[in-house]
Design an enzyme around this catalytic site. Sequence first.
Site, PDB file in Angstrom:
ATOM      1  N   HIS A 186      91.997  37.069  53.551  1.00 13.25           N
ATOM      2  CA  HIS A 186      93.455  37.217  53.348  1.00 13.25           C
ATOM      3  C   HIS A 186      93.771  37.645  51.910  1.00 13.25           C
ATOM      4  O   HIS A 186      94.844  37.338  51.402  1.00 13.25           O
ATOM      5  CB  HIS A 186      94.200  35.920  53.670  1.00 13.25           C
ATOM      6  CG  HIS A 186      93.773  35.281  54.966  1.00 13.25           C
ATOM      7  ND1 HIS A 186      94.343  35.590  56.174  1.00 13.25           N
ATOM      8  CD2 HIS A 186      92.793  34.377  55.234  1.00 13.25           C
ATOM      9  CE1 HIS A 186      93.757  34.890  57.134  1.00 13.25           C
ATOM     10  NE2 HIS A 186      92.802  34.153  56.589  1.00 13.25           N
ATOM     11  N   SER A 225      98.236  59.967  33.103  1.00 11.85           N
ATOM     12  CA  SER A 225      99.583  60.207  33.584  1.00 11.85           C
ATOM     13  C   SER A 225     100.241  61.217  32.651  1.00 11.85           C
ATOM     14  O   SER A 225      99.955  61.239  31.461  1.00 11.85           O
ATOM     15  CB  SER A 225     100.357  58.894  33.578  1.00 11.85           C
ATOM     16  OG  SER A 225     101.732  59.125  33.441  1.00 11.85           O
ATOM     17  N   LYS A 277      97.879  55.258  30.748  1.00  4.93           N
ATOM     18  CA  LYS A 277      97.390  55.146  32.118  1.00  4.93           C
ATOM     19  C   LYS A 277      96.027  55.795  32.356  1.00  4.93           C
ATOM     20  O   LYS A 277      95.714  56.834  31.820  1.00  4.93           O
ATOM     21  CB  LYS A 277      98.392  55.792  33.091  1.00  4.93           C
ATOM     22  CG  LYS A 277      99.680  55.047  33.267  1.00  4.93           C
ATOM     23  CD  LYS A 277      99.530  53.696  33.953  1.00  4.93           C
ATOM     24  CE  LYS A 277      99.209  53.795  35.415  1.00  4.93           C
ATOM     25  NZ  LYS A 277     100.356  54.208  36.216  1.00  4.93           N
ATOM     26  N   GLU A 324      91.909  56.904  45.416  1.00  5.65           N
ATOM     27  CA  GLU A 324      93.218  57.025  46.075  1.00  5.65           C
ATOM     28  C   GLU A 324      93.265  58.237  46.999  1.00  5.65           C
ATOM     29  O   GLU A 324      93.774  58.166  48.114  1.00  5.65           O
ATOM     30  CB  GLU A 324      94.331  57.142  45.032  1.00  5.65           C
ATOM     31  CG  GLU A 324      94.651  55.822  44.360  1.00  5.65           C
ATOM     32  CD  GLU A 324      95.704  55.973  43.274  1.00  5.65           C
ATOM     33  OE1 GLU A 324      96.579  55.108  43.194  1.00  5.65           O
ATOM     34  OE2 GLU A 324      95.643  56.954  42.505  1.00  5.65           O
TER      35      GLU A 324
END
Length: 463
Positions: free
Chosen positions: A161, A282, A288, A295
């Site tokens: 979980h 970024s 970043k 992804e």
Amino acid sequence: MTQVNQDKLSSARFTQATDAFVEIFTASVDFDQRMAQQDIQGSIAHASMLHRIGVLTDIEHDEIIKGLETISQEISNREFQWSIKQEDVHMNIEARLTELIGIAGKKLHTGRSRNDQVATDIRLYLRSEIDSIISLINCLQTALLDVAEREAETIMPGFTHLQVAQPVTFGHHLMAWFEMLVRDKERLLDCRKRVNIMPLGAAALAGTSYPIDRDYVAKLLEFDRPTANSLDSVSDRDFAIEFAAAGSLIMMHLSRFSEELVLWSSAQFDFIELPDAFCTGSSIMPQKKNPDVPELVRGKSGRVAGHLMSLLMLMKSQPLAYNKDNQEDKEPLFDTADTLINCLRAFADMIPHIQCKKQNMYKAAKQGFSTATDLADYLVRKGMAFRDAHEVVGLAVRLGIDSNRDLSELSLEELQQFSDIITEDVYDVLSLEGSVASRKHLGGTAPGRVREAVQLAKKQLKI
Ligand code: ARG
């Protein structure tokens, strides 16, 4: 004499030229030219068989083979002029052959149809893509084994979980990924068995009146055997659906690996550092470092599952035998193979360079009372019923939460207030090292078992 219009298939039958838009709409050459070399390979085998059964003379056979070899070169050198007027890869090559060698070129299509030809080309194409995908899975598995061996003792939290559950070793976690890929490879190999069957000889749908030797052609093209029914041969695309299904599972696995890499590389987890070469910055936030590769792989899993649906819907309700619908099988199939190859390659290249932040993993494993089950098992070993032990541990965890301490940080007196059978040796099981070391059965997370699993896997992969 009949006027033969080279630009239109079955031209004599038609009194009107094809509508200009329909010509573009129905053409497949823009995408099926990718199967050009397979088409030539199939034609060479077909011509050899026609020669063997006496349909082609020695000279015609030699001219055809030479012509096809020239075309193969032209295509490799990007000199070949593809024309939408010739509709698809098959007609483009045949037209060029006739241009090169004249009348003999027109004899190649004897006893064959584009329907069995295209089914053969796809199978040849898919067979080689499956082989490439399997070798890439082997590369990724090899990378995983190396990291798993290196990190066999590294402790991290195992989750259920997405809550800290029990400590595991990082090597064990990576070996779980490895196992998924074992099944993926098995599925591909199984699919390959049904891909590697030869439809050539079915012609349009009913076979041909020439005394063709299908076994001979199958042997030349290294197929396991010819197909058994001509109608099924030209209409069957089950093997393509199976490939997309096996591919969807691979991508689903890669999406799960990706998700974990994205989570682990976040500031909140901070378990790993992804190599800079696989991340981007970024345009606005200079601090970043985004996990773009995982992804993107996660995102691409969607399109492959989509291709599986496309292929299933493409075949649904199609009457026997060949229908033009089937031309729509190529783009989803090609994109499935491309996506798999690119994503597996990205993973195989990236995995060896992932840096593991052992201390952060260790700290996280300590945080969620991950040895609570070990304490319960300890009490059971000392004679308590498991349900009672569960209760005792619950009380100990409550104290830990209230005083912001791990179970291993509670004093013996504090633990003994919940059960007097607890003695000093309890600290052996409350440690993370003790917890993972005790799970030493087959399939367990103990470092020794992980190393053993790695060795066994290396032997199976022959590395
Ligand atoms: N381009 C077609 C395909 O991809 C080849 C077969 C066409 N056959 C036909 N009878 N129209 O399926």
